[in-house]
Enzyme design. Structure first.
Site, PDB file in Angstrom:
ATOM      1  N   GLY A   1       0.880  -0.744  -0.146  1.00  0.00           N
ATOM      2  CA  GLY A   1       0.358  -0.002   0.167  1.00  0.00           C
ATOM      3  C   GLY A   1       0.519   1.490  -0.605  1.00  0.00           C
ATOM      4  O   GLY A   1       0.186   2.268   0.049  1.00  0.00           O
TER       5      GLY A   1
ATOM      6  N   GLY B   1       3.634   1.785  -2.000  1.00  0.00           N
ATOM      7  CA  GLY B   1       3.701   2.447  -3.238  1.00  0.00           C
ATOM      8  C   GLY B   1       3.798   3.414  -4.047  1.00  0.00           C
ATOM      9  O   GLY B   1       2.462   3.406  -4.192  1.00  0.00           O
TER      10      GLY B   1
ATOM     11  N   CYS C   1       0.791   2.622  -6.944  1.00  0.00           N
ATOM     12  CA  CYS C   1      -0.263   1.630  -5.605  1.00  0.00           C
ATOM     13  C   CYS C   1      -1.339   1.917  -5.651  1.00  0.00           C
ATOM     14  O   CYS C   1      -1.708   2.971  -4.795  1.00  0.00           O
ATOM     15  CB  CYS C   1       1.011   0.799  -4.759  1.00  0.00           C
ATOM     16  SG  CYS C   1      -0.232  -0.166  -3.613  1.00  0.00           S
TER      17      CYS C   1
HETATM   18  P1  5GP Z   1       7.514   3.077  -5.310  1.00  0.00           P
HETATM   19  O1  5GP Z   1       9.609   2.652  -4.960  1.00  0.00           O
HETATM   20  O2  5GP Z   1       7.272   3.607  -6.958  1.00  0.00           O
HETATM   21  O3  5GP Z   1       7.134   4.024  -3.908  1.00  0.00           O
HETATM   22  O4  5GP Z   1       7.788   1.883  -5.124  1.00  0.00           O
HETATM   23  C1  5GP Z   1       8.038   0.674  -6.180  1.00  0.00           C
HETATM   24  C2  5GP Z   1       7.168  -0.805  -5.519  1.00  0.00           C
HETATM   25  O5  5GP Z   1       5.334  -0.565  -5.187  1.00  0.00           O
HETATM   26  C3  5GP Z   1       7.715  -2.094  -5.758  1.00  0.00           C
HETATM   27  O6  5GP Z   1       8.811  -2.899  -5.627  1.00  0.00           O
HETATM   28  C4  5GP Z   1       6.432  -2.723  -5.615  1.00  0.00           C
HETATM   29  O7  5GP Z   1       6.581  -3.832  -4.510  1.00  0.00           O
HETATM   30  C5  5GP Z   1       5.246  -1.947  -5.053  1.00  0.00           C
HETATM   31  N1  5GP Z   1       4.508  -2.591  -6.472  1.00  0.00           N
HETATM   32  C6  5GP Z   1       4.651  -1.950  -8.303  1.00  0.00           C
HETATM   33  N2  5GP Z   1       3.495  -2.191  -8.861  1.00  0.00           N
HETATM   34  C7  5GP Z   1       2.239  -2.310  -8.541  1.00  0.00           C
HETATM   35  C8  5GP Z   1       1.178  -1.916  -8.662  1.00  0.00           C
HETATM   36  O8  5GP Z   1       0.826  -2.536  -9.599  1.00  0.00           O
HETATM   37  N3  5GP Z   1       0.143  -2.169  -7.050  1.00  0.00           N
HETATM   38  C9  5GP Z   1       0.740  -2.036  -6.112  1.00  0.00           C
HETATM   39  N4  5GP Z   1       0.263  -2.018  -4.978  1.00  0.00           N
HETATM   40  N5  5GP Z   1       2.140  -1.973  -5.798  1.00  0.00           N
HETATM   41  C10 5GP Z   1       2.424  -1.906  -6.804  1.00  0.00           C
END
Ligand code: 5GP
Length: 332
Positions: free
Chosen positions: A176, A178, A181
């Protein structure tokens, strides 16, 4: 009260470190199950489209940074990548929830064709609480005791214990948080990331395993906060997205070059990889167009500069000094 990265700050300390050049960012890691050791900068590029690519890996490995390679590369693409210089000491081969024999077949076939042995493997599903998933990890572990095995994602002590008991060395924390996400919006499920890392790291220390803080890191400062919360590694998605090495589609918006970044459970990802979103599944990821960030090497330099600077403020000459012993304050 549970905290996100934005809710905390780290006060500076009287310091003897008078130059950032005196800071060492490389860390030596040992693992609970695998006998493989590893040395490098404890950052991992996320296994997402346009981030976890072989091109990204080739540049990050120069700095001893890890890349989790997207699971959508075929055996032959892997073989070609290894033959053209991707170093498997700095890259994870990744899988979702699959038949363990199919996973082993893919790994063995690439190993046979390249005459190299993988060091890291990562299993990644959105809901790391699934018993079927724990069984899969356990089955796999019985066959490959040598590999450094990472798996996730969970955000509570019970989750850490279940994944650890299955034979995992490195547990991925974050549901929750990302940047692309939508899980918490769609389902109400999640946990503020600083507290999730903090609480899960206590359990990980008890169990002798290590953790990766995954999701919600928007800057080098958030990486520092994740280490203070107890992360052994930080995983970066959005921070490494939007670069040439990701190879995403490009669009002009208001005369400026933008690149695509999306969640791996977004409708866009499902339609790219599976043809179409299945009707019983809701999209739990969004699509963003972010301004082109150019060469990833420049961004990495900025990130590493930020980490060195944090070490000087905190009087630690090695990145390992940024850990749970450092105090933080909560801010409104
Ligand atoms: P960021 O660094 O962009 O904040 O988060 C990256 C992380 O978001 C990824 O490594 C993965 O764990 C998570 N994530 C990637 N794609 C999705 C998605 O479509 N839905 C959700 N719930 N999490 C995602």
């Amino acid at each position: 009260m549970k905290l996100n990265y934005k809710d905390v700050l780290i006060p500076p300390k009287i310091t003897n470190i008078d130059s950032r050049s005196k800071v060492k960012l490389e860390s030596k890691k040992k693992f609970k199950f695998s006998r493989n050791n590893w040395e490098g900068i404890p950052l991992i590029a996320s296994n997402m489209d346009y981030v976890g690519t072989f091109e990204t890996a080739k540049d990050l490995q120069k700095n001893k940074i890890l890349t989790a390679i997207s699971k959508y590369y075929s055996d032959s693409e892997w073989v070609q990548a290894i033959e053209s210089g991707v170093d498997i000491n700095y890259s994870f081969i990744t899988f979702g929830l699959e038949n363990p024999n199919k996973i082993l077949d893919k790994i063995h076939s690439i190993e046979d064709l390249t005459n190299k042995t993988f060091k890291f493997v990562m299993f990644d599903i959105a809901n790391g609480y699934l018993v079927k998933y724990h069984n899969m990890i356990n089955e796999f572990r019985k066959q490959r005791k040598d590999l450094i095995l990472a798996a996730g994602n969970v955000v509570t002590k019970e989750g850490v214990k279940a994944i650890s008991d299955a034979g995992t060395d490195l547990i991925k924390i974050g549901i929750g948080s990302g940047s692309v996400c939508d899980t918490s919006t769609v389902t109400g499920i999640g946990y503020p990331q600083f507290s999730a890392v903090d609480e899960c790291s206590n359990e990980a220390i008890n169990l002798g395993v290590k953790i990766i803080a995954d999701g919600g890191i928007r800057s080098s400062g958030d990486i520092v906060k994740s280490f203070v919360a107890g992360a052994d590694f930080a995983m970066l998605g959005s921070l490494l997205a939007g670069h040439e090495q990701g190879g995403s589609p490009i669009k002009e918006i208001n005369g400026k070059k933008h690149r695509q970044y999306y969640g791996m459970s977004s409708e866009q990802a499902m339609s790219n990889h599976e043809g179409k979103k299945k009707s019983y599944r809701a999209s739990e990821g969004s699509v963003k167009w972010i301004e082109d960030n150019g060469d990833v090497n420049r961004t990495v330099e900025e990130i590493l500069g930020g980490l060195r600077s944090a070490c000087t403020y905190l009087n630690v000459s090695n990145i390992d000094g940024i850990n749970k012993n450092i105090d933080y304050i909560t801010v409104k």
